[in-house]
Write a protein that holds these residues in place. Structure first.
Motif, PDB file in Angstrom:
ATOM      1  N   LYS A  28       0.821  -1.215   0.000  1.00  0.00           N
ATOM      2  CA  LYS A  28       0.000   0.000   0.000  1.00  0.00           C
ATOM      3  C   LYS A  28       0.856   1.266   0.000  1.00  0.00           C
ATOM      4  CE  LYS A  28      -2.655  -1.237   3.523  1.00  0.00           C
ATOM      5  NZ  LYS A  28      -2.341  -0.175   4.440  1.00  0.00           N
ATOM      6  N   SER A  29       1.854   1.301   0.886  1.00  0.00           N
ATOM      7  CA  SER A  29       2.708   2.491   0.962  1.00  0.00           C
ATOM      8  C   SER A  29       3.446   2.723  -0.359  1.00  0.00           C
ATOM      9  CB  SER A  29       3.715   2.353   2.109  1.00  0.00           C
ATOM     10  OG  SER A  29       3.026   2.251   3.336  1.00  0.00           O
ATOM     11  N   ASN A  57       3.189   6.050  -2.715  1.00  0.00           N
ATOM     12  CA  ASN A  57       4.382   6.795  -3.127  1.00  0.00           C
ATOM     13  C   ASN A  57       4.494   6.879  -4.648  1.00  0.00           C
ATOM     14  OD1 ASN A  57       5.155   7.317  -0.479  1.00  0.00           O
ATOM     15  ND2 ASN A  57       6.406   5.470  -0.328  1.00  0.00           N
ATOM     16  N   MET A  58       4.135   5.803  -5.343  1.00  0.00           N
ATOM     17  CA  MET A  58       4.146   5.807  -6.807  1.00  0.00           C
ATOM     18  C   MET A  58       3.159   6.845  -7.350  1.00  0.00           C
ATOM     19  SD  MET A  58       3.034   2.766  -9.486  1.00  0.00           S
ATOM     20  CE  MET A  58       1.282   2.841  -9.067  1.00  0.00           C
ATOM     21  N   LEU A  59       1.939   6.838  -6.804  1.00  0.00           N
ATOM     22  CA  LEU A  59       0.893   7.729  -7.308  1.00  0.00           C
ATOM     23  C   LEU A  59       1.248   9.203  -7.102  1.00  0.00           C
ATOM     24  CD1 LEU A  59      -2.315   5.828  -6.113  1.00  0.00           C
ATOM     25  CD2 LEU A  59      -1.473   6.013  -8.464  1.00  0.00           C
ATOM     26  N   THR A  94      -0.399  -3.162 -11.463  1.00  0.00           N
ATOM     27  CA  THR A  94       0.529  -2.075 -11.166  1.00  0.00           C
ATOM     28  C   THR A  94       1.868  -2.603 -10.684  1.00  0.00           C
ATOM     29  OG1 THR A  94      -0.169  -1.896  -8.850  1.00  0.00           O
ATOM     30  CG2 THR A  94      -1.378  -0.551 -10.456  1.00  0.00           C
ATOM     31  N   SER A  95       2.872  -1.749 -10.828  1.00  0.00           N
ATOM     32  CA  SER A  95       4.186  -2.007 -10.251  1.00  0.00           C
ATOM     33  C   SER A  95       4.748  -0.685  -9.766  1.00  0.00           C
ATOM     34  CB  SER A  95       5.130  -2.613 -11.297  1.00  0.00           C
ATOM     35  OG  SER A  95       6.472  -2.485 -10.850  1.00  0.00           O
ATOM     36  N   ALA A  96       5.012  -0.592  -8.471  1.00  0.00           N
ATOM     37  CA  ALA A  96       5.604   0.629  -7.924  1.00  0.00           C
ATOM     38  C   ALA A  96       7.025   0.804  -8.466  1.00  0.00           C
ATOM     39  CB  ALA A  96       5.625   0.554  -6.405  1.00  0.00           C
ATOM     40  N   GLN A 121       4.296   0.662 -13.885  1.00  0.00           N
ATOM     41  CA  GLN A 121       3.246   0.069 -14.716  1.00  0.00           C
ATOM     42  C   GLN A 121       1.877   0.351 -14.105  1.00  0.00           C
ATOM     43  OE1 GLN A 121       3.631  -4.167 -15.332  1.00  0.00           O
ATOM     44  NE2 GLN A 121       1.511  -4.414 -15.936  1.00  0.00           N
ATOM     45  N   GLY A 122       0.940   0.747 -14.935  1.00  0.00           N
ATOM     46  CA  GLY A 122      -0.443   0.937 -14.502  1.00  0.00           C
ATOM     47  C   GLY A 122      -0.711   2.227 -13.756  1.00  0.00           C
ATOM     48  N   LYS A 123       0.319   3.032 -13.542  1.00  0.00           N
ATOM     49  CA  LYS A 123       0.154   4.248 -12.729  1.00  0.00           C
ATOM     50  C   LYS A 123      -0.860   5.207 -13.340  1.00  0.00           C
ATOM     51  CE  LYS A 123       2.642   8.391 -11.289  1.00  0.00           C
ATOM     52  NZ  LYS A 123       3.946   9.079 -11.248  1.00  0.00           N
TER      53      LYS A 123
END
Length: 198
Positions: A36-37, A41-43, A174-176, A180-182
């Motif tokens: 989750k964290s 952070n990615m977003l 997604t991948s932080a 990917q998927g962001k």
């Protein structure tokens, strides 16, 4: 949507003390150690806004993050399903999560995070059943996609789709690490925020 500014606002230990900032909220739910964290952070394009840890069960509070100068709030919920804590502590987290989901008048959607490498747990299914029951909008976010090949990702998306009885297109990979998927996830969040704007 793009996130250009994000900051930590507050932590809450009791759902009765939940804050109302007068703006829409998007909550992030998932098992302990699902990432989750890292997704937060990615977003928000920051490395350390949300504290990441290799130790599951670190998030024990509701953490509020103000996004784009208070346009909306991201609310990080405690991770569920962490085995190495007392039952009383698990009960406290469950009450906190349920109290927030039931009582927040600003909640627009929940991002339910699952690890793409594993079948959804009973608790994941329980969370989704709860959201269905209370008609709370949600999307499923499959994390750690970089750990699998494209073919494996596609296969696991099918496994998740079947296990959770939902369409493949409702599951965001997604991948932080690789991001990917962001953008697809940000755009979906924007859709919820604008569709449900009151």
């Amino acid at each position: 949507m793009n996130i250009v500014e994000a900051k930590f606002e507050t932590s809450v230990a009791d759902w009765r003390n939940c804050k109302d900032y007068g703006v829409p909220e998007i909550a992030i739910a998932g098992k302990s150690n699902v990432g989750k964290s890292s997704v937060i952070n990615m977003l928000v394009n920051q490395n350390r806004l949300a504290k990441t840890s290799s130790t599951p069960g670190r998030t024990r509070l509701l953490n509020y993050f103000s996004i784009n100068h208070g346009a909306f709030m991201l609310v990080d919920l405690p991770g569920y399903g962490f085995a190495r804590v007392a039952d009383s502590e698990k009960e406290k987290w469950a009450t906190l999560i349920e109290g927030y989901l039931r009582e927040s008048g600003r909640l627009k959607c929940v991002l339910v995070l699952v690890d793409i490498r594993h079948e959804p747990s009973a608790l994941d299914k329980q969370m989704i059943a709860y959201l269905h029951h209370y008609a709370i909008p949600f999307v499923v976010v499959a994390t750690k996609a970089d750990k699998l090949s494209k073919a494996q990702q596609d296969r696991q998306r099918g496994v998740l789709s079947k296990a959770l009885a939902m369409g493949r297109d409702s599951i965001f990979l997604t991948s932080a690490l690789s991001k990917q998927g962001k953008q697809a996830l940000l755009d979906k969040m924007e859709q919820f925020l604008s569709e449900n704007n009151q």
